[in-house]
Design a protein around this motif. Structure first.
Motif, PDB file in Angstrom:
ATOM      1  N   ILE A   1       0.842  -1.209   0.000  1.00 47.49           N
ATOM      2  CA  ILE A   1       0.000   0.000   0.000  1.00 47.49           C
ATOM      3  C   ILE A   1       0.871   1.251   0.000  1.00 47.49           C
ATOM      4  O   ILE A   1       0.609   2.212  -0.734  1.00 47.49           O
ATOM      5  CB  ILE A   1      -0.957  -0.009   1.211  1.00 47.49           C
TER       6      ILE A   1
ATOM      7  N   TYR B   1       0.730   3.756  -3.384  1.00 41.99           N
ATOM      8  CA  TYR B   1       0.169   5.109  -3.285  1.00 41.99           C
ATOM      9  C   TYR B   1       1.231   6.163  -2.939  1.00 41.99           C
ATOM     10  O   TYR B   1       0.889   7.305  -2.673  1.00 41.99           O
ATOM     11  CB  TYR B   1      -0.963   5.126  -2.256  1.00 41.99           C
TER      12      TYR B   1
ATOM     13  N   CYS C   1       2.636   4.766   6.877  1.00 35.69           N
ATOM     14  CA  CYS C   1       1.298   4.300   7.258  1.00 35.69           C
ATOM     15  C   CYS C   1       1.452   3.574   8.592  1.00 35.69           C
ATOM     16  O   CYS C   1       1.968   2.453   8.634  1.00 35.69           O
ATOM     17  CB  CYS C   1       0.711   3.375   6.194  1.00 35.69           C
TER      18      CYS C   1
ATOM     19  N   ILE D   1      -2.232   7.769   7.986  1.00 36.24           N
ATOM     20  CA  ILE D   1      -1.621   7.758   6.655  1.00 36.24           C
ATOM     21  C   ILE D   1      -0.982   9.113   6.406  1.00 36.24           C
ATOM     22  O   ILE D   1      -1.639  10.147   6.544  1.00 36.24           O
ATOM     23  CB  ILE D   1      -2.679   7.482   5.567  1.00 36.24           C
TER      24      ILE D   1
ATOM     25  N   ALA E   1      -5.474   5.758  -0.558  1.00 37.04           N
ATOM     26  CA  ALA E   1      -4.953   4.716   0.331  1.00 37.04           C
ATOM     27  C   ALA E   1      -5.960   4.406   1.437  1.00 37.04           C
ATOM     28  O   ALA E   1      -6.138   3.243   1.826  1.00 37.04           O
ATOM     29  CB  ALA E   1      -3.618   5.157   0.930  1.00 37.04           C
TER      30      ALA E   1
ATOM     31  N   LYS F   1      -8.586   2.219   0.011  1.00 36.09           N
ATOM     32  CA  LYS F   1      -8.052   0.869  -0.176  1.00 36.09           C
ATOM     33  C   LYS F   1      -8.057   0.096   1.140  1.00 36.09           C
ATOM     34  O   LYS F   1      -8.447  -1.075   1.192  1.00 36.09           O
ATOM     35  CB  LYS F   1      -6.630   0.954  -0.729  1.00 36.09           C
TER      36      LYS F   1
END
Length: 289
Positions: free
Chosen positions: A126, A130, A135, A145, A156, A159
């Motif tokens: 991830i 992105y 994160c 994030i 993100a 997601k």
């Protein structure tokens, strides 16, 4: 409101307690910190102090020395705040394009493993996909994030919400399992490993109902690395050995395994005291009667 801070120092005999007459330094440099007897950091806004941090090398500070330091720090802080106000009278309406932005969300704590993935593979993917700065995931399910591109941060977030979602009724709003719960002592055969953590494996007991089998309950011998023995998708047999007050299952694979051959041999030996030898045979002479 704007906040500023200043580091205050002290020159005094290290074997004494600082008094009001002691020399207090404002906005100390590195060598003044190293050679001086105090590092007293004071931060705050125009209204008052917001944080303090103090280190001393001498025998301490008197109340008068502390009062003098705080008043001197206030004067320095006020001066810094005035200069800040001249440079930037009001806060900006939005962050600069190059400044990292933070987007926060909450996920169920039991979905943390799913977000992180085996060996951190999922969360690393991830971050790379992105182009995130970071994160971070907390034990309570808080996710932070950080990204320069706000659109990327929001993508993100979507997601992650999609990843941990179990249904179509909203982001990460997994329906609570309402079916019949297994009972203590029940053996569950062929449950599939959903993901692996350093402390155990999570298996799907029933659709929507997952539980942890701790590393100490995986095998009859010590397990050093779970990934050396199991992988995601493996099916194992477990036994429900406890259900806590939160209705969380405690599972064990270890109790279902056959004992070691040494244990078998030990348990096969008869218990109790060893039998004594029969008495030696003796010839008894016949009686003449």
């Amino acid at each position: 409101s704007p906040v500023a801070g200043v580091a205050m120092g002290l020159l005094v005999d290290p074997t004494t307690v600082a008094s009001e007459e002691s020399l207090i330094l404002s906005d100390i440099l590195g060598f003044e910190d190293a050679l001086g007897m105090m590092d007293f950091k004071v931060a705050g806004n125009a209204t008052g102090i917001t944080s303090l941090q103090l280190d001393v090398k001498n025998f301490g500070l008197s109340i008068e020395a502390i009062r003098k330091t705080l008043l001197q720090a206030k004067s320095a802080r006020t001066h810094i705040l005035e200069k800040m106000s001249q440079a930037l009278p009001t806060t900006r309406a939005s962050l600069a394009a190059s400044a990292p932005k933070i987007v926060s969300l909450m996920i169920p704590p039991n979905a943390i493993g799913k977000l992180i993935g085996p060996g951190g593979k999922q969360i690393k993917n991830i971050i790379e996909t992105y182009k995130l700065e970071s994160c971070d995931v907390s034990d309570n399910g808080s996710v932070r994030i950080m990204a320069v591109d706000m659109n990327a941060a929001n993508d993100a977030k979507e997601k992650i919400e999609s990843l941990v979602s179990e249904d179509d009724k909203g982001p990460y709003k997994k329906e609570a399992y309402t079916g019949p719960m297994p009972k203590v002592g029940e053996i569950l055969k062929g449950v599939k490993i959903q993901w692996i953590e350093a402390y155990g494996v999570f298996v799907e007991v029933k659709p929507g109902l997952r539980a942890l089998c701790h590393i100490s309950e995986l095998d009859s011998k010590r397990v050093e690395k779970i990934n050396d023995m199991f992988k995601v998708g493996d099916e194992i047999d477990v036994k429900v050995i406890d259900i806590n007050e939160k209705n969380q299952l405690k599972l064990s694979r270890r109790v279902l395994l056959q004992p070691s051959s040494a244990s078998d041999e030990a348990t096969s030996k008869p218990k109790g005291k060893p039998q004594s030898r029969p008495p030696a045979h003796r010839t008894v002479p016949k009686s003449n009667n």
